[in-house]
Design a protein around this motif. Structure first.
Motif, PDB file in Angstrom:
ATOM      1  N   TYR A  25       0.852  -1.188   0.000  1.00 25.99           N
ATOM      2  CA  TYR A  25       0.000   0.000   0.000  1.00 25.99           C
ATOM      3  C   TYR A  25       0.889   1.240   0.000  1.00 25.99           C
ATOM      4  O   TYR A  25       1.908   1.283   0.702  1.00 25.99           O
ATOM      5  N   ALA A  29      -1.456   6.505   1.312  1.00 22.71           N
ATOM      6  CA  ALA A  29      -2.706   5.953   1.844  1.00 22.71           C
ATOM      7  C   ALA A  29      -2.611   5.772   3.351  1.00 22.71           C
ATOM      8  O   ALA A  29      -3.562   6.065   4.091  1.00 22.71           O
ATOM      9  N   SER A  54      -0.134  -6.996   5.223  1.00 25.44           N
ATOM     10  CA  SER A  54       0.087  -5.969   4.199  1.00 25.44           C
ATOM     11  C   SER A  54      -0.245  -4.565   4.699  1.00 25.44           C
ATOM     12  O   SER A  54       0.475  -3.610   4.407  1.00 25.44           O
ATOM     13  N   LEU A  55      -1.332  -4.425   5.457  1.00 31.20           N
ATOM     14  CA  LEU A  55      -1.689  -3.134   6.052  1.00 31.20           C
ATOM     15  C   LEU A  55      -1.324  -3.093   7.533  1.00 31.20           C
ATOM     16  O   LEU A  55      -1.087  -2.021   8.084  1.00 31.20           O
ATOM     17  N   ALA A 114      -8.891  -4.470   4.834  1.00 37.51           N
ATOM     18  CA  ALA A 114      -8.159  -4.141   3.615  1.00 37.51           C
ATOM     19  C   ALA A 114      -8.386  -5.255   2.594  1.00 37.51           C
ATOM     20  O   ALA A 114      -7.815  -6.347   2.726  1.00 37.51           O
ATOM     21  N   VAL A 142     -10.515  -0.392   3.128  1.00 38.31           N
ATOM     22  CA  VAL A 142      -9.491  -0.047   2.142  1.00 38.31           C
ATOM     23  C   VAL A 142      -9.762  -0.821   0.856  1.00 38.31           C
ATOM     24  O   VAL A 142      -9.745  -2.053   0.846  1.00 38.31           O
ATOM     25  N   ALA A 144      -8.467  -1.358  -3.011  1.00 32.07           N
ATOM     26  CA  ALA A 144      -7.310  -1.121  -3.883  1.00 32.07           C
ATOM     27  C   ALA A 144      -7.065  -2.372  -4.706  1.00 32.07           C
ATOM     28  O   ALA A 144      -7.664  -3.427  -4.469  1.00 32.07           O
ATOM     29  N   THR A 146      -3.801  -4.468  -5.514  1.00 29.29           N
ATOM     30  CA  THR A 146      -2.371  -4.589  -5.242  1.00 29.29           C
ATOM     31  C   THR A 146      -1.722  -5.739  -6.005  1.00 29.29           C
ATOM     32  O   THR A 146      -0.505  -5.900  -5.956  1.00 29.29           O
ATOM     33  N   VAL A 272      -6.075   4.443  -4.261  1.00 27.95           N
ATOM     34  CA  VAL A 272      -6.631   3.699  -3.137  1.00 27.95           C
ATOM     35  C   VAL A 272      -7.842   4.460  -2.620  1.00 27.95           C
ATOM     36  O   VAL A 272      -7.780   5.679  -2.435  1.00 27.95           O
TER      37      VAL A 272
END
Length: 355
Positions: A25, A29, A54-55, A114, A142, A144, A146, A272
């Motif tokens: 990310y 963001a 990841s987040l 996310a 979230v 997005a 990725t 994002v």
């Protein structure tokens, strides 16, 4: 409408590829989340559907404590191992479905989803989360992409060719069929984009939506793009069965033939979308798992008191009821089935019933 049911094989085998295949990310963001919520290193974060972090990792330093939850045990193990290597001891990891979250986890300042909420029983999870938020807390969704870029041709020419995602999809379809696989079933399109209505029904107010642009180019290798393919639910490694090696060989040949020098790609990374919901104004009691009621143990006088007088035995009954049900239950003991009513004629029994 297709009904999809979660099963443990959804991302089976993908954990080994997730960190390599998924693009991180963007810092912008993460900064938008920090600034919007005024994060200052205090409070607790609950990251639901965390994957290998990841987040979780970018946000963990903005909280005193972080709880990461994912239904895939291999994802959790990958995240825990990475946290150990980074020395991040403020994160605890739990192999747990979102539907199993309970009050024992405590209250949280922020709960994040996310790219995970669409896999859950959304109405139930939204209600659970409403009960886990502390006063003034927030939910962050979230959205997005990725695993790959936008596919658009940027204004500034890329240094290397873009991955051939359309041909990759055709290859996956040839092996697994037209319908996108999801664990042991298929993934219905109606699973996506319904979170606003779901959170409204759970008592949350109007959301705040922030689009975070991220118009940058990212260089990727053949290895990273292959890992991205295996990180996806509809092309997870286990789905190919005995043909896995055959698919792997064809995928590698396809990518090598399109990559610069047989190795390098580049693609435009997309924006994002962050959606924020404040905790419901009316506090919601945490949802607890349903537990089978315990049958009260027979009330027997201790062996040493078998010869107790009738008056003492009656007093013993009152004491046993109080200790088994607790102070709270004593207030309504007369309404509980199988529990004797207080004896108003006895001063001692009347005093205990009033407690």
């Amino acid at each position: 409408m297709t009904v999809w049911q979660w099963d443990p094989s959804l991302y089976s085998g993908s954990a080994d590829y997730y960190a390599t295949g998924r693009m991180p990310y963007p810092p912008s963001a993460v900064q938008a989340i920090q600034q919007t919520l005024g994060l200052d290193g205090t409070g607790r974060l609950l990251d639901v559907g965390s994957g290998p972090g990841s987040l979780t990792f970018p946000l963990a330093r903005s909280f005193a404590e972080t709880v990461a939850v994912d239904a895939d045990a291999a994802m959790v193990e990958a995240g825990r191992a990475e946290a150990e290597s980074l020395g991040l001891h403020s994160i605890s990891w739990h192999a747990l479905r979102a539907e199993e979250l309970g009050a024992e986890l405590g209250k949280f300042r922020v709960v994040t989803f996310a790219q995970s909420f669409h896999w859950m029983e959304q109405a139930r999870v939204a209600n659970i989360v409403a009960g886990l938020l502390e006063e003034g807390g927030s939910v962050v969704h979230v959205a997005a992409s990725t695993d790959k870029g936008t596919g658009e041709t940027p204004r500034t020419a890329l240094r290397f060719p873009q991955p051939p995602w359309a041909e990759i999809r055709e290859l996956v379809t040839r092996y697994l069929g037209e319908e996108r696989r999801a664990g042991q079933g298929v993934r219905p399109l109606e699973m996506f984009d319904g979170e606003i209505e779901v959170f409204a029904a759970a008592g949350f107010g109007d959301p705040r939506i922030i689009e975070v642009p991220h118009n940058v180019a990212r260089v990727r290798t053949v290895k990273e793009v292959m890992a991205a393919v295996y990180s996806l639910s509809y092309s997870a490694p286990h789905l190919f069965g005995e043909r896995r090696d055959e698919f792997d060989h064809e995928l590698r040949e396809l990518l090598t033939s399109h990559a610069a020098s047989g190795v390098m790609f580049a693609e435009q990374v997309g924006s994002v979308r962050l959606t924020f919901w404040d905790a419901p104004a009316v506090p919601v009691a945490p949802v607890k798992p349903v537990k089978k009621a315990k049958t009260p143990a027979p009330r027997k006088a201790p062996a040493a008191r078998k010869a107790a007088t009738p008056r003492k035995a009656a007093a013993g009954k009152t004491t046993t009821r109080k200790s088994a049900a607790g102070k709270t239950a004593a207030k309504s003991a007369s309404a509980e089935p199988g529990v004797p009513a207080p004896r108003p004629k006895t001063r001692r029994a009347t005093k205990k019933a009033a407690q």
